[in-house]
Design a protein around this motif. Structure first.
Motif, PDB file in Angstrom:
ATOM      1  N   ALA A   6       4.134 -70.634 -36.545  1.00 34.34           N
ATOM      2  CA  ALA A   6       2.943 -71.016 -35.784  1.00 34.34           C
ATOM      3  C   ALA A   6       2.155 -69.754 -35.485  1.00 34.34           C
ATOM      4  CB  ALA A   6       3.330 -71.721 -34.490  1.00 34.34           C
ATOM      5  N   THR A  15      -3.893 -73.869 -32.897  1.00 33.88           N
ATOM      6  CA  THR A  15      -2.749 -73.241 -33.538  1.00 33.88           C
ATOM      7  C   THR A  15      -2.599 -73.761 -34.960  1.00 33.88           C
ATOM      8  OG1 THR A  15      -1.642 -73.072 -31.403  1.00 33.88           O
ATOM      9  CG2 THR A  15      -0.244 -72.901 -33.353  1.00 33.88           C
ATOM     10  N   ALA A  26      -2.453 -77.704 -34.458  1.00 33.67           N
ATOM     11  CA  ALA A  26      -2.094 -78.167 -33.121  1.00 33.67           C
ATOM     12  C   ALA A  26      -3.133 -77.623 -32.155  1.00 33.67           C
ATOM     13  CB  ALA A  26      -0.701 -77.698 -32.728  1.00 33.67           C
ATOM     14  N   GLU A  28      -4.645 -78.359 -27.733  1.00 39.16           N
ATOM     15  CA  GLU A  28      -4.520 -79.088 -26.467  1.00 39.16           C
ATOM     16  C   GLU A  28      -5.760 -79.961 -26.294  1.00 39.16           C
ATOM     17  OE1 GLU A  28      -2.056 -79.397 -24.479  1.00 39.16           O
ATOM     18  OE2 GLU A  28      -0.742 -77.763 -25.098  1.00 39.16           O
ATOM     19  N   THR A  40      -1.060 -82.356 -30.176  1.00 33.05           N
ATOM     20  CA  THR A  40      -0.521 -81.565 -29.073  1.00 33.05           C
ATOM     21  C   THR A  40       0.942 -81.259 -29.417  1.00 33.05           C
ATOM     22  OG1 THR A  40       0.338 -83.429 -27.789  1.00 33.05           O
ATOM     23  CG2 THR A  40      -1.982 -82.788 -27.401  1.00 33.05           C
ATOM     24  N   PRO A  41       1.536 -80.252 -28.803  1.00 37.83           N
ATOM     25  CA  PRO A  41       2.945 -79.987 -29.052  1.00 37.83           C
ATOM     26  C   PRO A  41       3.824 -81.209 -28.759  1.00 37.83           C
ATOM     27  CG  PRO A  41       1.958 -78.083 -28.041  1.00 37.83           C
ATOM     28  CD  PRO A  41       0.915 -79.178 -27.992  1.00 37.83           C
ATOM     29  N   THR A  42       3.494 -81.964 -27.722  1.00 37.36           N
ATOM     30  CA  THR A  42       4.244 -83.180 -27.409  1.00 37.36           C
ATOM     31  C   THR A  42       4.118 -84.200 -28.528  1.00 37.36           C
ATOM     32  OG1 THR A  42       3.929 -82.822 -25.044  1.00 37.36           O
ATOM     33  CG2 THR A  42       4.470 -85.061 -25.734  1.00 37.36           C
ATOM     34  N   LEU A  44       3.606 -83.580 -31.645  1.00 36.00           N
ATOM     35  CA  LEU A  44       4.388 -83.087 -32.774  1.00 36.00           C
ATOM     36  C   LEU A  44       5.866 -83.425 -32.608  1.00 36.00           C
ATOM     37  CD1 LEU A  44       2.697 -79.622 -33.310  1.00 36.00           C
ATOM     38  CD2 LEU A  44       2.687 -81.543 -34.922  1.00 36.00           C
TER      39      LEU A  44
END
Length: 130
Positions: A6, A15, A26, A28, A40-42, A44
């Motif tokens: 990343a 990102t 990715a 926010e 979002t990381p969530t 993913l």
């Protein structure tokens, strides 16, 4: 061993994620300062569980020769801020000419995918500064 990279620059939160020759983005959401330019990381994490589960179900049904036309899995999670317990919720839709025993077996098999095993067991993260 490390197969995913990343990278982030000056653009706030956007990102680039690369694994082998595949790239995804990715970010926010707008409401927390991002530009909503990617998962979002969530999302993913949820996507990883959903993808692994549908692939595992597909592989099993193919191996058994069952008439599975398609699988859709929706994933979300709840986090208890007091106990730090995280519960993933998977809604599984199976399409095809399947009896109730086959449907139940496919549901059970989806719960045995590698990602679900990883997030269900003891997990630790080791960070090394390079």
């Amino acid at each position: 061993m490390k197969t995913t990279v990343a990278r982030i620059g000056k653009q706030k939160y956007k990102t680039e994620i690369q694994a082998k020759n595949h790239i995804i983005s990715a970010d926010e959401p707008l409401e927390v300062g991002g530009e909503d330019l990617g998962f979002t990381p969530t999302e993913l994490l949820e996507a990883s569980l959903a993808a692994c589960s549908v692939m595992t179900i597909r592989m099993y049904a193919d191996r058994k020769g069952w008439d599975l036309k398609g699988v859709e899995i929706k994933v979300g999670f709840k986090r208890n801020l007091t106990t730090h317990q995280v519960t993933f919720i998977k809604e599984v839709r199976l399409e095809g000419n399947l009896d109730s025993e086959q449907r139940q077996k496919l549901l059970d098999i989806g719960g045995k995918c590698p990602i679900e095993k990883i997030i269900s067991g003891p997990v630790s993260v080791v960070s090394e500064l390079l």
